[in-house]
Design an enzyme around this catalytic site. Structure first.
Site, short mmCIF file in Angstrom:
data_model
loop_
_atom_site.label_atom_id
_atom_site.label_comp_id
_atom_site.label_asym_id
_atom_site.label_seq_id
_atom_site.Cartn_x
_atom_site.Cartn_y
_atom_site.Cartn_z
N LYS A 137 0.85 -1.18 0.00
CA LYS A 137 0.00 0.00 0.00
C LYS A 137 0.89 1.24 0.00
O LYS A 137 0.67 2.18 -0.75
CB LYS A 137 -0.92 0.00 1.23
CG LYS A 137 -1.89 1.16 1.21
CD LYS A 137 -2.94 1.02 2.30
CE LYS A 137 -3.98 2.12 2.25
NZ LYS A 137 -3.46 3.43 1.95
N ASN A 268 20.47 4.32 1.59
CA ASN A 268 21.05 3.12 2.19
C ASN A 268 20.91 3.18 3.72
O ASN A 268 20.57 4.21 4.27
CB ASN A 268 22.53 3.01 1.79
CG ASN A 268 23.02 1.58 1.77
OD1 ASN A 268 22.40 0.69 2.36
ND2 ASN A 268 24.13 1.35 1.11
N PHE A 269 21.20 2.06 4.34
CA PHE A 269 21.26 1.94 5.80
C PHE A 269 19.95 2.25 6.51
O PHE A 269 19.95 2.78 7.61
CB PHE A 269 22.39 2.82 6.38
CG PHE A 269 23.72 2.56 5.74
CD1 PHE A 269 24.35 1.34 5.90
CD2 PHE A 269 24.33 3.52 4.95
CE1 PHE A 269 25.57 1.08 5.29
CE2 PHE A 269 25.55 3.28 4.34
CZ PHE A 269 26.17 2.06 4.52
N LEU A 270 18.84 1.93 5.87
CA LEU A 270 17.56 2.04 6.56
C LEU A 270 17.54 1.01 7.69
O LEU A 270 17.73 -0.18 7.45
CB LEU A 270 16.40 1.76 5.59
CG LEU A 270 15.02 1.55 6.24
CD1 LEU A 270 14.58 2.77 7.00
CD2 LEU A 270 14.00 1.19 5.19
N CYS A 271 17.34 1.49 8.88
CA CYS A 271 17.40 0.58 10.03
C CYS A 271 16.46 1.07 11.13
O CYS A 271 16.48 2.23 11.50
CB CYS A 271 18.83 0.52 10.54
SG CYS A 271 19.03 -0.56 11.96
N ALA A 282 9.55 2.90 9.33
CA ALA A 282 10.23 2.80 8.05
C ALA A 282 9.59 3.66 6.95
O ALA A 282 10.30 4.41 6.28
CB ALA A 282 10.34 1.34 7.62
N THR A 304 18.93 -0.49 -2.91
CA THR A 304 18.92 -1.95 -3.08
C THR A 304 18.32 -2.57 -1.84
O THR A 304 18.33 -1.98 -0.76
CB THR A 304 20.34 -2.51 -3.25
OG1 THR A 304 21.16 -2.05 -2.17
CG2 THR A 304 20.96 -2.10 -4.56
N LEU A 560 26.84 -0.35 -1.36
CA LEU A 560 27.52 -0.86 -0.17
C LEU A 560 26.55 -1.56 0.75
O LEU A 560 25.39 -1.23 0.79
CB LEU A 560 28.16 0.31 0.57
CG LEU A 560 29.08 1.15 -0.31
CD1 LEU A 560 29.62 2.33 0.46
CD2 LEU A 560 30.22 0.29 -0.84
#
Lengths: 560, 271
Positions: A137, A268-271, A282, A304, A560
């Site tokens: 969604k 990058n580095f979604l945490c 998120a 990615t 990376l």
């Protein structure tokens, strides 16, 4: 959000000057890569539609119609009773501000809260009906190619860039108890907070055997390339105790995707902290990093993920060159085939001690090599569909920063330096002194979660490489290129082994398919999906050939 | 009990089915209400399901078996047939799981007793015994408790079961695992470290020599030393296995154990 609030926001936005942004690179800079100059001017972005886009447009139109009818009255599906009750409450308790409240504003507000979805059971309030980054969604409302849409009719953006005054100026609201923060990566204490968050939480599930262990040096290298924006390092803290519990980042990159060159951000580095995975952080992080990119005039992004989201532009597979066999078997990285023993396996995977090309000009890359390497790199990268376009300054950062502390001499291939992240080598022709080839790999260890014996997996990852053999006539018809890459990347294996790495990882991208098997890389169980945000292009060849493009050759960006 | 479902999901994922999309994680929320029917199931089933939810032996079984277990579990606990449409071709895991569930229905139809019997049969083959009854499951009651709990580390109320995936699938790739066959040969038993299986094999094949090299050039002792199965090594030695036999690579059992770093076995062989 009420209509008056919206108007206020717009008013506010109009007072803010448009940020100085210029899509074109500064042509006076001598640092520009040769390709960049040539390509940027020629490729003005244009909109792309998918071959089945009429359906999507219709959907959009119907959305607009819905919103309009909601303004007018009752076609939004919200029960009149509900609207009346809310209106009554608002008038009774809202004080002065509520004086203007009428049925329309209430309907609008309720629509905005998606209360209808709650009524219809599609969503929940608070912790129930959890959604996350993989939630379709969420992605269905993002400018990304949607499932089921056909091949694009041409390459281009999905949604036009917004003028600065139309970019939302306020951060997106966070759930209560949380607040936004911009960790300063150049400050070692704040950098530590980021890598501690990532090291403890940057993994999908608790059953995983390994977890990436980013180092301070690594993050500095990855997050602070030339022209990075501090605002693009986005954290979420617990409001009461300031503990960092979520993070996302973007760095600027110039991308060439097929014939178009454009500025984009590499996200990058979604945490998100493991214990907070149900707080819907998120999607907010993604929206916020998008907003921050918009504020800087960047409307395209590359990212990615291991998970399948709408919609990958390519999928690559991991390959692993196992080197330290007893350890890899012991930590269950490498299952022993049933017809083998560890000892036999180790013999099969034994790595030579000394690089082949050591006597033919192999040495560490140096500052003076940068112009030649940049030239070689940009020429070689024309082989691939989607590639980064680096300035000289960016080349320098990618290959010559994060080299660690210690001597750099002819023996330094034998061991890593303290804090070394990137390993870059060139081949200098002994006669002509021309740089004919280069290769690189980077260090990214993983914590071993389930072993009494080992707690760290020393993994290296193949990075960029190039060889001028690719420019010879007729090279696609014989195996000259394959042979050269085997020598070149064979030395990457030897050096990685000498530097105590347990394994060298690579993906099915660039020309890797030419050498992975012969250099004894084995198939991994992981894939990496490549995604473009707000850019449509036909699928690029990753783990499979596409439309005559061989395996891997679609992708020339290493994330990376 | 939602946990159980999750465990299967994770197990499947660990076995190379890493393409698990987060979408699937949301599946069991839809089932949350119906999982309650678990209380109508037999104590044996509940016990076996609980045993399997953290049985280490599961890591040795093929995906086929795991999918069968998954299908049976869903058949028995949720509904006879999958209540969603069949996932797309690209969602390998989802599709395989859906098919497994569907297959349970086709195989067992109305007979949940047979399905349960099959589930228990697999559970037994993986080391579950009915005597291993652990604390009665508290699944059903738990849904009435508040679903948040105070977390000291974060200084926040957090979800009791905060296991929702929310990252981008950034796990570390490892070497792909070949499908393990259920190898009942002497070498297969030595490789899997199945001491009971070895006893059974000796009983049923009393004349088979323990010191014969298999087609790959190994005795059972070589393989058990290489894989680090202390109990099997001990058993083989007591059955008269010769520890000085050299394998096809000219290595003895103790050399193999030393190379693989199984110090306990090295000690045993030295004594």
């Amino acid at each position: 959000m009420s209509a008056s609030q919206k108007a206020k926001e717009k008013e506010l936005a109009e007072h803010i000057e448009s940020p100085p942004e210029d899509g074109e690179p500064d042509s006076s800079s001598e640092d520009e890569g040769p390709e960049l100059e040539a390509a940027v001017g020629s490729a003005l972005p244009e909109a792309s539609t998918a071959s089945t886009a009429s359906k999507k447009k219709k959907k959009k139109r119907s959305k607009a119609v819905k919103a309009l009818s909601a303004l007018r009255g009752h076609k939004d599906g919200l029960p009149q009773d509900l609207v009346n009750v809310v209106l009554e409450k608002v008038r009774a308790e809202g004080g002065e501000a509520a004086a203007q409240a009428n049925e329309e504003t209430v309907r609008l507000a309720l629509e905005h809260m998606k209360i209808k979805d709650v009524i219809q059971g599609k969503a929940g309030i608070g912790g129930k009906g959890k959604k996350d980054a993989g939630d379709h969604k969420f992605w269905s409302e993002q400018p990304v190619p949607q499932p089921g849409e056909g091949a694009p009719l041409g390459d281009g953006y999905i949604e036009p860039s917004k003028p600065p005054e139309e970019v939302r100026q306020d951060p997106y609201p966070l759930p209560k108890d949380f607040e936004w923060s911009t960790p300063d990566i150049s400050d070692s204490a704040q950098l530590r907070e980021v890598y501690e968050l990532l090291s403890a939480n940057y993994v999908e599930d608790d059953n995983a055997s390994f977890r990436f262990q980013y180092s301070a040096e690594f993050l500095r290298w990855a997050l602070m390339p030339p022209g990075y924006h501090r605002d693009w390092h986005i954290g979420v803290r617990v409001a009461s105790n300031k503990k960092l519990v979520a993070f996302i980042s973007a760095v600027p990159i110039t991308l060439r995707v097929r014939d178009h060159v454009f500025r984009a951000s590499e996200v990058n580095f979604l945490c998100v902290h493991k214990k907070l995975r149900s707080k819907r952080l998120a999607p907010v992080l993604i929206k916020e990093v998008t907003r921050q990119c918009h504020l800087k005039g960047i409307f395209q992004a590359l990212y990615t993920a291991g998970v399948l989201l709408p919609t990958p532009v390519s999928t690559t597979r991991y390959y692993h060159r196992c080197m330290n066999i007893p350890k890899l078997v012991s930590v269950k990285f490498f299952p022993i085939p049933s017809n083998m023993t560890v000892a036999r396996l180790a013999r099969l995977y034994k790595v030579p001690d000394r690089p082949y090309l050591l006597d033919s000009g192999l040495r560490e890359m140096e500052e003076k090599d940068i112009p030649q390497v940049a030239e070689l790199f940009s020429r070689y990268m024309r082989r691939f569909g989607m590639v980064p376009v680096y300035t000289l300054e960016e080349m320098r950062h990618q290959f010559l920063s994060g080299l660690g502390e210690g001597p750099r001499d002819k023996n330094s291939w034998k061991s890593p330096r303290e804090g070394q992240v990137i390993f870059s080598y060139v081949i200098e022709d002994p006669q002509t002194h021309k740089i004919t080839d280069f290769f690189s790999f980077y260090s990214l260890p993983s914590t071993v979660m389930s072993s009494d014996k080992y707690n760290l997996l020393n993994a290296a990852y193949l990075y960029y490489y190039a060889t001028d053999v690719a420019f010879q006539d007729g090279v696609e018809e014989d195996d000259r290129l394959k042979k050269r890459l085997e020598e070149l990347l064979g030395d990457a294996v030897i050096i990685a082994n000498a530097c105590n790495f347990d394994v060298l990882n690579g993906l099915t991208l660039m020309d890797n398919a030419l050498f992975l098997e012969d250099l004894k890389f084995g198939t991994g169980d992981g894939v990496l999906n490549y995604y473009l945000y707000n850019w449509r292009t036909a699928p690029l060849a990753g783990m499979r050939p596409i439309d005559g493009v061989p395996e891997g050759r679609g992708i020339g960006v290493v994330m990376l | 009990m939602i946990m159980l479902d999750l465990c299967y999901t994770s197990l499947l994922r660990n076995r190379g089915y890493r393409l698990l999309t987060l979408l699937q994680c949301t599946t069991f929320h839809r089932h949350r209400g119906r999982v309650m029917s678990l209380q109508n199931l037999s104590p044996a089933f509940r016990d076996a399901a609980q045993y399997l939810s953290n049985a280490t032996s599961l890591s040795q079984v093929s995906n086929a078996i795991k999918l069968e277990l998954y299908g049976l579990y869903k058949f028995l606990t949720v509904s006879p047939t999958p209540n969603t449409s069949r996932p797309s071709l690209f969602d390998f895991t989802g599709r395989a799981k859906w098919d497994a569930w569907d297959k349970s229905d086709k195989t067992y139809g109305a007979s949940s007793a047979q399905a349960e019997a099959r589930y228990l049969e697999i559970a037994r083959s993986l080391g579950w015994t009915e005597s291993k009854v652990s604390a009665p499951p508290q699944d059903v009651q738990q849904t009435n408790e508040p679903h948040t709990v105070w977390d000291e580390e974060l200084g926040l109320e957090v979800e009791r079961e905060a296991r929702e995936g929310s990252g981008m699938g950034n796990y570390v790739s490892v070497m792909a695992r070949p499908e393990l066959e259920d190898d009942k040969s002497l070498s297969g038993i030595a490789i899997s470290g199945d001491a009971e299986g070895l006893k059974e094999f000796k009983r049923t094949h009393p004349s088979v020599s323990l010191n014969r090299l298999d087609e790959n050039g190994y005795t059972p002792l070589h393989l058990a030393c290489d894989r680090g199965h202390l109990a099997v090594v001990r058993l083989l030695l007591s059955e008269g296995a010769d520890k000085d036999v050299k394998d096809a690579d000219d290595m003895t059992a103790i050399e193999l154990a030393r190379f693989s770093g199984h110090d306990d076995i090295v000690q045993l062989l030295e004594s």
